[in-house]
Every structure is written in C-alpha cells, then in structure tokens.
Write a protein that holds these residues in place. Structure first.
Motif, PDB file in Angstrom:
ATOM      1  N   ARG A  55       0.766  -1.631  -0.283  1.00  0.00           N
ATOM      2  CA  ARG A  55      -0.298   0.027   0.037  1.00  0.00           C
ATOM      3  C   ARG A  55       1.019   1.379   0.101  1.00  0.00           C
TER       4      ARG A  55
ATOM      5  N   TYR B 140       0.630   3.837   2.151  1.00  0.00           N
ATOM      6  CA  TYR B 140       1.728   4.159   2.900  1.00  0.00           C
ATOM      7  C   TYR B 140       2.393   3.127   3.171  1.00  0.00           C
TER       8      TYR B 140
ATOM      9  N   GLN C 242       0.576   9.802   3.550  1.00  0.00           N
ATOM     10  CA  GLN C 242      -0.452   8.814   3.231  1.00  0.00           C
ATOM     11  C   GLN C 242      -1.356   8.474   4.723  1.00  0.00           C
TER      12      GLN C 242
ATOM     13  N   GLU D 249      -4.900   7.562   3.966  1.00  0.00           N
ATOM     14  CA  GLU D 249      -5.208   5.655   3.501  1.00  0.00           C
ATOM     15  C   GLU D 249      -4.651   4.808   4.984  1.00  0.00           C
TER      16      GLU D 249
ATOM     17  N   THR E 202      -8.084   4.138   6.502  1.00  0.00           N
ATOM     18  CA  THR E 202      -8.888   3.565   6.275  1.00  0.00           C
ATOM     19  C   THR E 202      -9.078   2.020   6.597  1.00  0.00           C
TER      20      THR E 202
END
Length: 947
Positions: A258, A260, A457, A460, A463
């Motif tokens: 991802r 991050y 990030q 993100e 989430t």
C-alpha cells in the motif's frame, strides 16, 4: 587520650568511609587540622575519591590529642544530618547501617540503567528525609550545568553514601510519586520488591538458561501479522515504481505494498538506520519483508539478514511467515530460524543462509561466547518491538556491542539497523521535552537518526487501521464480605504462629501492609529473603525455623492471592484457588507445620463453603455481565478479548462465564503465559495449545466449538493477531503508554471499542494520563522529525556519553572470586546438598555438581517436557528429599549420564570456615570461584551409572 575511640575508628574506618563525605564537615577539619591537611583531603575528594578522602580524614583523626575532639566530631555529624552515622559511632553499634548494605548493592548494580530513567529535579522534592539541603543543591547544580543524566549519577552516589535507614523506602515512594514507573520496576524486579504474582518465568529457567542471559521484568510487544493478512490484505495492483519490490506474478503471493507501507520503507531502502513507528495492524511485518527483498536484491552476495524477536511464540509466527513468503516468491532465498531449544551453530546458520529469524538472546549468547566473532558478519538487522532496546534487554546488549565497534574504530562494516514498533513512548515523562529526550535515547541506542512514520499517506492508513473508541466504567467496590473477614482472621493467626517461631517483624522493613494487597506480597518476599540467611548456634534449630517460616509465608501468600481473586472475581473462585493449593500440600506429604496450617484452613472450610454460593455478587462482574450481554445482543458476531492481570484471574473469569447462563454461549478461551507455579488448571500453555485457542477464536464456522471471547493475560497484548476482534475489555488492567497502545491495537475491526472496567479511581486516572501521554509522544516525534540536524547532533552526544560511561565501568577492576570452600544448603530447609568444590561450569553457563552422593539427598521425578539444549538433554527434575524444594535438573551431557544441573536460587551458600551464609539469585552473582568442567574427570569409577 581517647584510645578506645581511636581504636574503634581504626577498626571501623573502612565502613565509616563508605558514608562520610569530608567536605560536609569542613568546619570540623578546619578547627582541628592545619590548612595543608584540609586542602589535601578536599582535593582528594574532588579529584580522586570521596571514600579515599574520608579514609584520609579518619586516619588524621587518630593522631588528635586535643580535649573534646571526639565530641566535636559527633556534634558535627549530627549538625550535618549524619543522624545514622552519628548514632552508630556514639553507640558503637553499626547494625542498622549494615542493614542498608543489600539496598546499596542493589542500587550500585542497576546504576547504569536507572540513571537514564529518572529526573532528579522532580525526585528531590520527595527526598528531603534522606538527602540534606547541600546534597540537593549540588545535585540541582549538576543538572543545570551537565544535564539530568549526570545529575542522576550524582543523586545515586549520594544515596549510596546515605546513612538514613529509610533512604531506600523514600526512593521508591519518590519514584512512584513522580510516576517514574520504569525505574521503579527496574528497582523492584532486581530484588528491591516483587513483580506482580503471575509474571514469573518458567520454573526451569535458571537451570537451563545461560550465564549471559539478561533479565527484564517488563516487556511489551506487538503481534506479527497473520498469514491471511500477509497474503491477501495488500490488494493494490503492482506498479512500476522504485518502491516496487516484487516481480510481476501477482498470484504468487508477492508483496504488493500500500502507499503508506511504501512510505514506511523509504528510509530503510536508502540504507539508513531507522525506527519504523506505525500503528498495530498496519502491516509492519509486510514492510519488513519488503525491506528484506530490496536488501537482498541490492547486495545479493554480501547480504546476511537477521530478524530478531523477543519471545519464542512470536519467533515461531514470524519464522513461519518468512518461510511461507519466500518459498512462494523466491525459493532460492535461504531462510532459517533458531530459538532456545535448538542445538545448532549460530555462525553456521548465518554463513549458510540469507535470512535467519531468531530470538534476541540467541544472538547475545553467540556474541558473548565468541561463536559469532562480530556483528560485521551481518548486513541488516531488523528488531521487532524495538522500543525494548533499553537497559539490560538483549536488544540493548546487541546494540551496545554495535556502538562500541562503531565508536572505537574508523574502519568497520556494520549492518544496517531497522527497528519496528507501534510506540516509542518509553520511560517516564510529563511533557514533550522529556518525551523527546527518551526518544532520543532510544535513537542513540539503535544508532538511528531517522524516525519513519506515515505522514503523506495518513488518509489511506486510517482506512485500514481502526483506533478503537475508549470508554471507562468505574464500578463500586465490595461492601462488607464475611469471606474477607474469615480469611484475614486466618492470616492473622498464621502471623502469630510465625511470630512465636521467630520475630518475623525483624525480617522486613516494609510497614503498613494490608491483607489482599501487592504490598503484602512484597512483605512476604522480603521476609523470605531474610529467612534464607538466618543463622543460629544450633544448626538443627536453624533448619527447623527456616522451614517453618517458609511454610508460614507460603500459606500467607496463597491467602493473600485468594483475597485478590475475591476482589476481582467470585468468592467461589477464591475458594477453588485455595482448594487447589491445599490439594497440592496434601499430595506432597507434609510435616507438623503443614498439618497445623492445613487444620487451620479445614476448621474454617465448612463456613467458607457455605459462603461461596451465597456470597455477595461482585459489582465488577455485574458490570461486565451487562456490557457483554448488551454487546452480543446488538451484534452476535462480536469478538472480544478480555484482558486480566493474572493467570489465576483468567481461570476464574472463564469459570464465571461458563457458569453464567446468559454468557456460556461465548465458550471462552484462555490465553496465558508460563509461570513458576500455579494452583489452577491449565496454567501452562504450549505453543500448540495457544494456537488451538486462537484458531477456535478466529474460526468462522458457526457449527464448531467457536470461541467468541478470549480471556488473556499480558501474553496476548504482546502476541495476538485477530483482525475480527471488535471489543477489547481491560478488567483492572492498566500499564504504561506502550502497553496501552498494544492492548488497544487488538481491536482491529471497523467500529471496534475498548473499555476499561475498574473500581479504582487511580487506575482509571492512570489510563487517562496514558492517553494524554500518547499525544505528547506524537508531538515529540513530529518535533524531532522537523529538526533532523539537531536530532542527529543530540544522538551523537548521547552515544559519546554512554560510551564514556561504559568505558569507565569496564576500566574498574572486578572483585576477584574467592577460593574458599562453601556448602550449598537447601534454601527451604537448609539440608546439605553439595560442596562448591564439587561444582563445575560447562560452556561458561551451565553449573553441574560432580558429587554422586547428591542423589542420596534428593529425589528425582520424570521431567514433563524433556528437551535438548547446547549438548544437554534434560530428563528429570531434582527435588530436596526432605522438603521437596526444586533443586534443578538431571541431564545427560554428550556421553555422560545423570549430571545434576543446579539452580543457584534454590540454595543458600555457607562459608565452611566462617559459617556466614549468602543467597544468590543468579550464578553470575556468586562470589566464589568455580572450576571449568574437564571431561577427563568423568570415569566409570568416579561416575558409575545410577541403578
């Protein structure tokens, strides 16, 4: 004139010089000595040693002839607040000062660690009772001029020279008042108190562990990510960027980071030493795997990677994940693991594999034995839960070697260091500046000038990582309870019996001990410690008293634990706990004292049994019941982790849920660690049994024996990965900031919540303060990240100071081991076991007795968990034939059978000439020399096989 006084001063000068600081009685010196002598003494104090200066002063006093000088000396001592020394010299009775020796030795031993954990400016306000005004002013001046660590060293030195009988107690109270929890824990876990019962290590640890094992009473750790999370949670599509560490075969299980997570790898892939600090559940193991892949591709020939874990259960999970990942992505990468019970060469493993996953102590032992000659053999070290790199932790041992090499040589090839943690909120702090200082020290220990966090990030990250809401439930305490009254009455009777046998009040300085408290447990430990070295002219009487007091205090300990269980669970559970203890007592076979104590319990048992089912309902259980019923009524898919303080309470909570009609559908599982001893069922969990409990909890099969709630001790806040968990309950369970972050992180699911249930306002307030401190740590990190040059400079300064301190300690000569002969006596009953002359040390760590007749003084029972370690195969347990005290193991070594492998903590050591007795908790602390083992000593004649 004054010949008696002078003779006494000569005879006791070595002892007096440990306390006396000449500059504090300068007016006496200027009255009775010439200017040159005074200057010489003061100069010696300032440039060489306070003790030497004091000795010089005492020597000069022995030449005085003026009338009244001795009374003037006593007067100046009293005026200078040397009240303890004044009394001792006036009465020529040093017994009270001698009692301070054990505390002085303890503080001296932990000085290098504790000085980094305290702030003198805060402590001084609480220490007027044991430090005089001038000492306080000097400490404050040092702090202003040279910083808090130098001032801490000055404070410790002042305490080491203190003649106040209460200085140790005042220090502990001050540490507690200033919330220097880590320093207080360090003080207590090294012998100045006791950790909470239920936090002990495996009962064979001392017999099995190596001489070089470092001890740490308190450690918090984050869990490894699960296989499912590792292989499926990162569902981003691959992208051709510099951050892409994998090939193009998406279905092969390769890492797809991802955004991050890419941010978290940034500093590491540039070759920088870094601490990666990110929330629990964000996938730091995935980040670690990505860093390893990149490192291997950048240096395919030289790369040698070690991934370190702090405990065996986490090692097992991480090793499995590393193996599974690289077997799918690149089978040519050689991955191997090693933990304590594997008899392999560490150097061979490293030389013949690309990645080695191991527990930290394995690497420490290999470095200390010389098996691994240098850390330069490695190219990358990853430290899981790196916030533990402090004090005597194995991580810090490894990094100290790293830093000594770096700072001592301009030519070296040291490995890159990457630390992983969920929080760097270590140590005690009250504001951002103090938090920054603690983080800087951690950076210095890990040789990093970069703290990597998610900044770009963040959206993100949020989430994927859910921070549970925190709620507090303050519950009223028990009102009057007949069970408590009966148990306290029994304890009072036992104390009276013990007092008749010996003046137990003289064995401990701990006062105001309340039944059913941790302080009472500390009193028991203190009394037992003193009992071990009680000496009498009549040795049979000494043995009898020692054993009686041991039995009395052990029974008091169990009753105290029962009161604690009753406070948090049901009367029935407390009674079950006592029943288990007395069943063990009866099964072990017992003497007159045990029969007397058992009869005392049996006389009250009918009434206790009557109270158990009719006892007052615990308000805390009622609150917990309401919460659980409501949560599962609203969502029957809820998964709960219930944290409790002790293994005994975990067992009691399981029984309560099973017995409660509205809750029994939860089918609770229990996850606990190992302990020295327990009186309840299921108190020891293997890795296999832990896996079974977790598998049941994670199961989605509604028709199976699915567990909907997991009751856990601290082992769970350190090692669970449960993405489905959406409710975390802390039942009288509060620690520090790191622990709070780890526990809260068990709640992974969307909308998860975290509740603290407590009857203690102080407990709830401490958790609220932890939440504030978490914000302070976040602010401190941002501040340090925004000034990288300043961070780097401060780290450099700390490293140089630490190196200078280590060099000073190394330059101090070690006290030579004595060559006298000693007896090892059973710590419980003082039964003779063997002579020190018969002891041998194997591999610089394991201690065996070459005395075949020892088997006539012990009994052996089969070992429940036979294992092989470092050439030894443990087969049996050794128990004292008279009192059944655990003496250690019977093991084979290479081709030699039936070697007694001893635990020094199970023995009192008595000098054969002076008959003085000593007690040592670790083999490394013994003061007598032990010969190295020579295989030629073993022959069929000297070591025949046992029948």
């Amino acid at each position: 004139m004054y010949e008696l006084e002078k003779e006494n001063l000569r005879r006791l000068s070595d002892y007096i010089a440990q306390f006396l600081q000449p500059s504090l009685i300068k007016t006496f010196m200027t009255t009775y000595f010439d200017k040159e002598t005074v200057e010489k003494i003061i100069n010696t104090e300032e440039t060489s040693s306070v003790t030497k200066a004091a000795q010089m002063l005492l020597d000069q006093m022995c030449y005085l002839e003026e009338v009244g000088w001795f009374q003037a000396f006593l007067d100046i001592l009293y005026a200078s607040e040397y009240t303890g020394l004044h009394k001792a010299i006036k009465e020529w009775n040093f017994s009270e000062l001698e009692e301070l020796d054990v505390h002085r030795k303890l503080l001296e031993r932990i000085e290098p660690s504790i000085t980094k954990l305290i702030k003198p400016s805060e402590l001084l306000a609480h220490m007027n009772d044991c430090l005089n005004i001038r000492e306080c002013e000097m400490i404050q001046a040092v702090e202003i001029q040279r910083g808090h660590i130098a001032a801490s060293e000055k404070l410790v030195n002042s305490l080491l020279r203190s003649d106040k009988p209460n200085w140790f107690k005042v220090l502990k109270i001050a540490l507690d008042a200033c919330r220097f929890d880590q320093a207080l824990e360090l003080l207590e876990s090294n012998g100045g108190g006791t950790a909470a019962k239920g936090c002990g290590s495996d009962e064979e640890a001392e017999a099995m562990t190596t001489e070089t094992t470092t001890t740490v009473c308190f450690e918090f750790r984050e869990e490894p990510e699960s296989e499912d999370m590792l292989m499926s949670a990162n569902d981003m599509t691959p992208t051709e960027t510099p951050s892409k560490f994998t090939g193009e075969h998406d279905r092969s299980g390769e890492i797809k980071l991802r955004e991050y997570q890419k941010e978290l790898t940034a500093a590491a892939v540039q070759g920088q030493n870094t601490i990666i600090c990110a929330p629990t559940g964000c996938g730091k193991t995935i980040v670690a795997l990505a860093i390893c892949e990149y490192h291997l591709k950048q240096s395919p020939r030289r790369a040698k990677i070690v991934f370190l874990a702090t405990k065996v259960d986490v090692y097992e999970q991480q090793y499995k994940l590393f193996m599974k990942h690289f077997s799918r992505t690149d089978p040519s990468i050689r991955v191997m693991g090693m933990c304590g019970d594997m008899d392999l060469s560490v150097q061979w493993l490293i030389e013949n594999h690309d990645i080695v996953v191991m527990t930290a102590q394995i690497l420490v032992n290999a470095l200390q034995s010389g098996e691994v000659p240098s850390l330069e053999l490695l190219s990358l070290i990853l430290l899981d839960e790196c916030h533990n790199t402090t004090g005597k932790h194995p991580y810090n041992n490894i990094m100290t070697r790293y830093l000594d090499t770096k700072l001592s040589s301009s030519t070296h090839s040291l490995p890159q260091i990457v630390g992983l943690t969920a929080s760097v909120g270590i140590g005690s702090f009250k504001n951002r500046l103090e938090a920054e200082n603690n983080i800087l020290q951690l950076c210095a220990n890990l040789d990093t000038r970069v703290i990597t966090t998610v900044k770009k990030q963040l959206d993100e990250l949020k989430t994927y990582v859910h921070t549970p809401e925190k709620e507090f439930f303050e519950v009223s305490k028990h009102t009057y309870d007949p069970f408590i009254r009966i148990i306290k009455n029994i304890m009072s009777n036992i104390e009276q019996l013990a007092q008749k046998a010996f003046n137990i009040e003289s064995l401990s300085n701990i006062q105001n001990r309340e039944y059913g408290s941790q302080r009472y447990e500390q009193w028991i430990v203190s009394v037992q410690k003193s009992c071990r070295v009680i000496q009498m002219k009549d040795t049979n009487e000494e043995r009898r008293i020692c054993r009686e007091l041991y039995n009395y205090t052990e029974h008091l300990r169990e009753y105290n634990d029962a009161l604690i269980i009753n406070e948090d669970a049901r009367t029935k559970d407390a009674l079950d706990y006592l029943g288990g203890f007395f069943e063990q007592v009866r099964n072990a076979g017992y003497g007159e004292t045990e029969r007397k104590l058992t009869a005392l319990y049996d006389s009250q048992r009918p009434q206790l049994l009557h109270l158990a089912p009719e006892g007052q309902q615990n308000p805390k259980l009622e609150e917990l019941k309401f919460i659980l019923e409501e949560e599962y009524q609203n969502n029957d898919e809820t998964r709960t982790v219930l944290f409790v303080k002790t293994r005994a309470l975990a067992d009691a909570m399981k029984k309560w849920i099973d017995d409660t009609d509205s809750l029994k559908f939860l089918k609770p599982g229990v996850l606990i660690g190992k302990g020295r001893k327990s009186n309840f069922t299921g108190s020891v969990m293997t890795l296999t049994s832990k896996k079974g409990v977790l598998d049941s909890f994670k199961s989605t099969d509604q028709n199976s024996d699915q567990s909907k709630i997991l009751i856990a001790t601290s082992v769970a806040d350190e090692g669970i990965d449960i993405p489905q968990c959406n409710l975390v309950l802390m039942y009288e369970y509060v620690g520090n900031v790191v622990k709070m972050v780890q526990v809260r992180g068990r709640g992974r699911a969307q909308g998860s919540r975290c509740f603290l249930i407590s009857s203690s306002k102080e407990c709830i307030e401490k958790e609220r303060i932890n939440m504030i401190k978490e914000k302070i740590v976040e602010e401190a990190i941002v501040q340090l990240q925004s000034h990288p040059a300043e961070l780097s400079n401060k780290v450099d300064v700390l490293q140089r100071e630490d190196k200078a301190r280590r060099d000073h300690v190394s330059a101090s000569p070690d006290k030579p081991k004595t060559r006298g002969s000693y007896q090892l006596l059973c710590v419980k009953c003082k039964k003779f076991a063997c002579l020190s002359d018969d002891l041998r040390v194997v591999q610089e760590s394991h201690h065996i007795a070459l005395d075949r007749s020892m088997f006539e003084r012990c009994i052996t029972v089969p070992h429940k968990n036979p294992k092989t370690f470092q050439g030894f195969s443990k087969k049996e347990k050794m128990l004292c034939a008279e009192c059944k005290r655990d003496w250690g193991l019977v093991a084979s070594y290479l081709t030699i059978q039936d070697l007694p492998l001893l635990k020094i903590e199970s023995f009192v050591v008595q000098n054969c000439d002076t008959h003085q007795q000593f007690y040592f908790r670790k083999w490394r602390d013994v003061t007598f020399a032990i010969q190295k083992f020579d295989m030629t000593e073993i022959t069929p004649q000297t070591w025949p096989l046992r029948d």
